[in-house]
Design a protein around this motif. Structure first.
Motif, PDB file in Angstrom:
ATOM      1  N   GLY A   1       0.821  -1.199   0.000  1.00  0.00           N
ATOM      2  CA  GLY A   1       0.000   0.000   0.000  1.00  0.00           C
ATOM      3  C   GLY A   1       0.860   1.256   0.000  1.00  0.00           C
ATOM      4  O   GLY A   1       0.403   2.349   0.330  1.00  0.00           O
ATOM      5  N   GLU A   2       2.097   1.079  -0.402  1.00  0.00           N
ATOM      6  CA  GLU A   2       3.047   2.187  -0.414  1.00  0.00           C
ATOM      7  C   GLU A   2       2.648   3.223  -1.466  1.00  0.00           C
ATOM      8  O   GLU A   2       2.231   2.859  -2.573  1.00  0.00           O
ATOM      9  CB  GLU A   2       4.435   1.623  -0.728  1.00  0.00           C
ATOM     10  CG  GLU A   2       5.591   2.466  -0.248  1.00  0.00           C
ATOM     11  CD  GLU A   2       6.910   1.772  -0.589  1.00  0.00           C
ATOM     12  OE1 GLU A   2       7.734   2.400  -1.250  1.00  0.00           O
ATOM     13  OE2 GLU A   2       7.066   0.596  -0.207  1.00  0.00           O
ATOM     14  N   GLU A   3       2.799   4.472  -1.145  1.00  0.00           N
ATOM     15  CA  GLU A   3       2.442   5.543  -2.061  1.00  0.00           C
ATOM     16  C   GLU A   3       3.461   5.647  -3.198  1.00  0.00           C
ATOM     17  O   GLU A   3       4.650   5.804  -2.940  1.00  0.00           O
ATOM     18  CB  GLU A   3       2.399   6.877  -1.299  1.00  0.00           C
ATOM     19  CG  GLU A   3       1.717   7.998  -2.040  1.00  0.00           C
ATOM     20  CD  GLU A   3       0.190   7.856  -2.088  1.00  0.00           C
ATOM     21  OE1 GLU A   3      -0.392   8.259  -3.093  1.00  0.00           O
ATOM     22  OE2 GLU A   3      -0.384   7.335  -1.110  1.00  0.00           O
ATOM     23  N   ILE A   4       3.018   5.472  -4.400  1.00  0.00           N
ATOM     24  CA  ILE A   4       3.934   5.728  -5.513  1.00  0.00           C
ATOM     25  C   ILE A   4       3.313   6.786  -6.424  1.00  0.00           C
ATOM     26  O   ILE A   4       2.101   6.996  -6.408  1.00  0.00           O
ATOM     27  CB  ILE A   4       4.273   4.444  -6.321  1.00  0.00           C
ATOM     28  CG1 ILE A   4       3.017   3.889  -6.992  1.00  0.00           C
ATOM     29  CG2 ILE A   4       4.919   3.385  -5.444  1.00  0.00           C
ATOM     30  CD1 ILE A   4       3.340   2.978  -8.136  1.00  0.00           C
ATOM     31  N   SER A   5       4.156   7.417  -7.206  1.00  0.00           N
ATOM     32  CA  SER A   5       3.676   8.538  -8.018  1.00  0.00           C
ATOM     33  C   SER A   5       2.923   8.035  -9.248  1.00  0.00           C
ATOM     34  O   SER A   5       3.151   6.916  -9.712  1.00  0.00           O
ATOM     35  CB  SER A   5       4.851   9.417  -8.446  1.00  0.00           C
ATOM     36  OG  SER A   5       5.669   8.684  -9.330  1.00  0.00           O
ATOM     37  N   GLY A   6       2.057   8.865  -9.733  1.00  0.00           N
ATOM     38  CA  GLY A   6       1.398   8.574 -11.006  1.00  0.00           C
ATOM     39  C   GLY A   6       0.222   7.629 -10.902  1.00  0.00           C
ATOM     40  O   GLY A   6      -0.266   7.160 -11.932  1.00  0.00           O
ATOM     41  N   VAL A   7      -0.274   7.354  -9.704  1.00  0.00           N
ATOM     42  CA  VAL A   7      -1.439   6.475  -9.587  1.00  0.00           C
ATOM     43  C   VAL A   7      -2.659   7.213 -10.146  1.00  0.00           C
ATOM     44  O   VAL A   7      -2.914   8.373  -9.798  1.00  0.00           O
ATOM     45  CB  VAL A   7      -1.693   6.045  -8.127  1.00  0.00           C
ATOM     46  CG1 VAL A   7      -3.002   5.270  -8.022  1.00  0.00           C
ATOM     47  CG2 VAL A   7      -0.544   5.200  -7.613  1.00  0.00           C
ATOM     48  N   GLY A   8      -3.379   6.528 -11.019  1.00  0.00           N
ATOM     49  CA  GLY A   8      -4.533   7.153 -11.661  1.00  0.00           C
ATOM     50  C   GLY A   8      -4.212   7.609 -13.070  1.00  0.00           C
ATOM     51  O   GLY A   8      -5.098   7.954 -13.832  1.00  0.00           O
ATOM     52  N   LYS A   9      -2.912   7.597 -13.394  1.00  0.00           N
ATOM     53  CA  LYS A   9      -2.512   7.968 -14.754  1.00  0.00           C
ATOM     54  C   LYS A   9      -2.285   6.713 -15.588  1.00  0.00           C
ATOM     55  O   LYS A   9      -2.039   5.632 -15.056  1.00  0.00           O
ATOM     56  CB  LYS A   9      -1.205   8.763 -14.736  1.00  0.00           C
ATOM     57  CG  LYS A   9      -1.318  10.149 -14.123  1.00  0.00           C
ATOM     58  CD  LYS A   9       0.039  10.818 -14.104  1.00  0.00           C
ATOM     59  CE  LYS A   9      -0.025  12.171 -13.422  1.00  0.00           C
ATOM     60  NZ  LYS A   9       1.327  12.717 -13.179  1.00  0.00           N
ATOM     61  N   VAL A  10      -2.367   6.907 -16.899  1.00  0.00           N
ATOM     62  CA  VAL A  10      -2.070   5.815 -17.830  1.00  0.00           C
ATOM     63  C   VAL A  10      -1.012   6.334 -18.798  1.00  0.00           C
ATOM     64  O   VAL A  10      -1.171   7.416 -19.375  1.00  0.00           O
ATOM     65  CB  VAL A  10      -3.322   5.395 -18.625  1.00  0.00           C
ATOM     66  CG1 VAL A  10      -2.975   4.331 -19.660  1.00  0.00           C
ATOM     67  CG2 VAL A  10      -4.405   4.881 -17.685  1.00  0.00           C
ATOM     68  N   PHE A  11       0.073   5.580 -18.942  1.00  0.00           N
ATOM     69  CA  PHE A  11       1.137   5.999 -19.854  1.00  0.00           C
ATOM     70  C   PHE A  11       1.163   5.091 -21.067  1.00  0.00           C
ATOM     71  O   PHE A  11       1.227   3.869 -20.940  1.00  0.00           O
ATOM     72  CB  PHE A  11       2.494   5.967 -19.136  1.00  0.00           C
ATOM     73  CG  PHE A  11       2.551   6.945 -18.004  1.00  0.00           C
ATOM     74  CD1 PHE A  11       2.957   8.250 -18.223  1.00  0.00           C
ATOM     75  CD2 PHE A  11       2.162   6.567 -16.711  1.00  0.00           C
ATOM     76  CE1 PHE A  11       2.984   9.169 -17.183  1.00  0.00           C
ATOM     77  CE2 PHE A  11       2.184   7.475 -15.674  1.00  0.00           C
ATOM     78  CZ  PHE A  11       2.590   8.784 -15.898  1.00  0.00           C
ATOM     79  N   LEU A  12       1.090   5.718 -22.228  1.00  0.00           N
ATOM     80  CA  LEU A  12       1.104   4.975 -23.486  1.00  0.00           C
ATOM     81  C   LEU A  12       2.383   5.332 -24.221  1.00  0.00           C
ATOM     82  O   LEU A  12       2.597   6.493 -24.585  1.00  0.00           O
ATOM     83  CB  LEU A  12      -0.107   5.366 -24.346  1.00  0.00           C
ATOM     84  CG  LEU A  12      -1.470   5.290 -23.650  1.00  0.00           C
ATOM     85  CD1 LEU A  12      -2.532   5.965 -24.502  1.00  0.00           C
ATOM     86  CD2 LEU A  12      -1.855   3.846 -23.362  1.00  0.00           C
ATOM     87  N   GLU A  13       3.239   4.330 -24.406  1.00  0.00           N
ATOM     88  CA  GLU A  13       4.488   4.584 -25.116  1.00  0.00           C
ATOM     89  C   GLU A  13       4.356   4.100 -26.552  1.00  0.00           C
ATOM     90  O   GLU A  13       4.113   2.921 -26.798  1.00  0.00           O
ATOM     91  CB  GLU A  13       5.645   3.854 -24.415  1.00  0.00           C
ATOM     92  CG  GLU A  13       6.983   4.094 -25.094  1.00  0.00           C
ATOM     93  CD  GLU A  13       8.073   3.153 -24.600  1.00  0.00           C
ATOM     94  OE1 GLU A  13       7.841   2.392 -23.636  1.00  0.00           O
ATOM     95  OE2 GLU A  13       9.166   3.171 -25.183  1.00  0.00           O
ATOM     96  N   TYR A  14       4.527   5.032 -27.492  1.00  0.00           N
ATOM     97  CA  TYR A  14       4.438   4.694 -28.907  1.00  0.00           C
ATOM     98  C   TYR A  14       5.819   4.663 -29.547  1.00  0.00           C
ATOM     99  O   TYR A  14       6.783   5.197 -29.002  1.00  0.00           O
ATOM    100  CB  TYR A  14       3.549   5.712 -29.638  1.00  0.00           C
ATOM    101  CG  TYR A  14       2.083   5.511 -29.355  1.00  0.00           C
ATOM    102  CD1 TYR A  14       1.331   4.593 -30.076  1.00  0.00           C
ATOM    103  CD2 TYR A  14       1.448   6.231 -28.344  1.00  0.00           C
ATOM    104  CE1 TYR A  14      -0.013   4.400 -29.805  1.00  0.00           C
ATOM    105  CE2 TYR A  14       0.106   6.046 -28.067  1.00  0.00           C
ATOM    106  CZ  TYR A  14      -0.623   5.122 -28.803  1.00  0.00           C
ATOM    107  OH  TYR A  14      -1.951   4.934 -28.534  1.00  0.00           O
ATOM    108  N   SER A  15       5.879   4.037 -30.733  1.00  0.00           N
ATOM    109  CA  SER A  15       7.160   3.933 -31.437  1.00  0.00           C
ATOM    110  C   SER A  15       7.564   5.283 -32.035  1.00  0.00           C
ATOM    111  O   SER A  15       8.726   5.527 -32.300  1.00  0.00           O
ATOM    112  CB  SER A  15       7.061   2.889 -32.536  1.00  0.00           C
ATOM    113  OG  SER A  15       6.090   3.290 -33.473  1.00  0.00           O
ATOM    114  N   ASP A  16       6.577   6.146 -32.254  1.00  0.00           N
ATOM    115  CA  ASP A  16       6.901   7.445 -32.862  1.00  0.00           C
ATOM    116  C   ASP A  16       5.900   8.499 -32.410  1.00  0.00           C
ATOM    117  O   ASP A  16       4.811   8.177 -31.942  1.00  0.00           O
ATOM    118  CB  ASP A  16       6.880   7.322 -34.396  1.00  0.00           C
ATOM    119  CG  ASP A  16       5.527   6.870 -34.904  1.00  0.00           C
ATOM    120  OD1 ASP A  16       4.848   7.656 -35.577  1.00  0.00           O
ATOM    121  OD2 ASP A  16       5.126   5.728 -34.584  1.00  0.00           O
ATOM    122  N   THR A  17       6.295   9.751 -32.592  1.00  0.00           N
ATOM    123  CA  THR A  17       5.441  10.850 -32.123  1.00  0.00           C
ATOM    124  C   THR A  17       4.162  10.966 -32.950  1.00  0.00           C
ATOM    125  O   THR A  17       3.144  11.417 -32.441  1.00  0.00           O
ATOM    126  CB  THR A  17       6.198  12.191 -32.194  1.00  0.00           C
ATOM    127  OG1 THR A  17       6.725  12.357 -33.507  1.00  0.00           O
ATOM    128  CG2 THR A  17       7.322  12.240 -31.182  1.00  0.00           C
TER     129      THR A  17
END
Lengths: 122, 104
Positions: free
Chosen positions: A69-85
């Motif tokens: 239950g440790e607090e970590i950053s970015g909870v609630g966010k979703v990160f999508l990494e793409y091959s290109d911009t």
């Protein structure tokens, strides 16, 4: 009215933001949803299915609280990494303002260096 | 990949809503696409075209016109109260009505 004129104006406004390969979605999910293992897997699945429509999706990161239950950053966010911009920009255009589980999703370009350093707080 | 049977679960993503291609400023939507304003605009264009064409503006046949007033001449000896001149004088009321204020 010359619509093309307006289109050109809008386009220049849109490009003032510098695109990256990483898209961050906010407002989509709550910490509660993430703590449920089954729901977490489903959300991950929904994200992968939908977000790979815009280009080559390399990775999806959905930070959640660990076992302690440790607090970590970015909870609630979703990160999508793409091959290109370009793919990332497509995703941003379509996903921003769209509803996920009834919530209106906000999408913004995430700094790549921070993403690669697993810094999800920006 | 396992569990191919439960693959048809409905996605949390809402269906893609078609977004307007161009987001016009509010005042554009209000004024430019109002059908009444459009009709007035085309009427205004038509009147402007008629005025600049120099063609006779009064298309009533000879007998149906009211009698001409006494001629008035300017100091160069040119008649100034011609039918064309009076026709130009007539529409200002409509012109005023057709003036469409636009936001700066």
């Amino acid at each position: 009215v010359d619509l093309n004129l307006f289109g050109a104006g809008m386009a220049s406004v849109a490009t003032t933001e510098i695109p990256t390969k990483v898209l961050c979605l906010t407002e989509a999910i709550s910490a509660d949803q993430l703590s449920d293992d089954e729901e977490y897997v489903e959300i991950l699945e929904d994200m992968k299915d939908e977000c790979s429509k815009f280009g080559t999706l390399i990775n999806v990161v959905i930070p959640r609280l660990n076992q302690d239950g440790e607090e970590i950053s970015g909870v609630g966010k979703v990160f999508l990494e793409y091959s290109d911009t370009g793919s990332c920009a497509n995703a941003k255009n379509v996903l921003g303002g769209r509803k996920f589980g009834g919530n209106i999703v906000n999408a913004y370009y995430y700094p790549e260096d921070k993403y690669y350093n697993r810094d999800y707080s920006a | 990949e396992s569990g191919s049977g439960k693959r048809k679960r409905k996605s949390r993503w809402a269906d893609e809503e078609p977004k307007p291609v161009v987001q016009l400023p509010d005042f554009m939507g209000g004024i430019e696409f109002d059908p009444e304003i459009q009709a007035l605009n085309s009427r205004l264009l038509e009147i402007s075209r008629m005025l600049s064409s120099g063609l006779p503006l009064d298309d009533r046949p000879e007998g149906a016109r009211s009698p001409s007033p006494e001629p008035v001449y300017d100091n160069m000896g040119i008649r100034i109260n011609t039918r064309e001149f009076r026709a130009r004088e007539r529409p200002p009321k409509l012109h005023k009505k057709l003036y469409i204020p636009m936001k700066e």
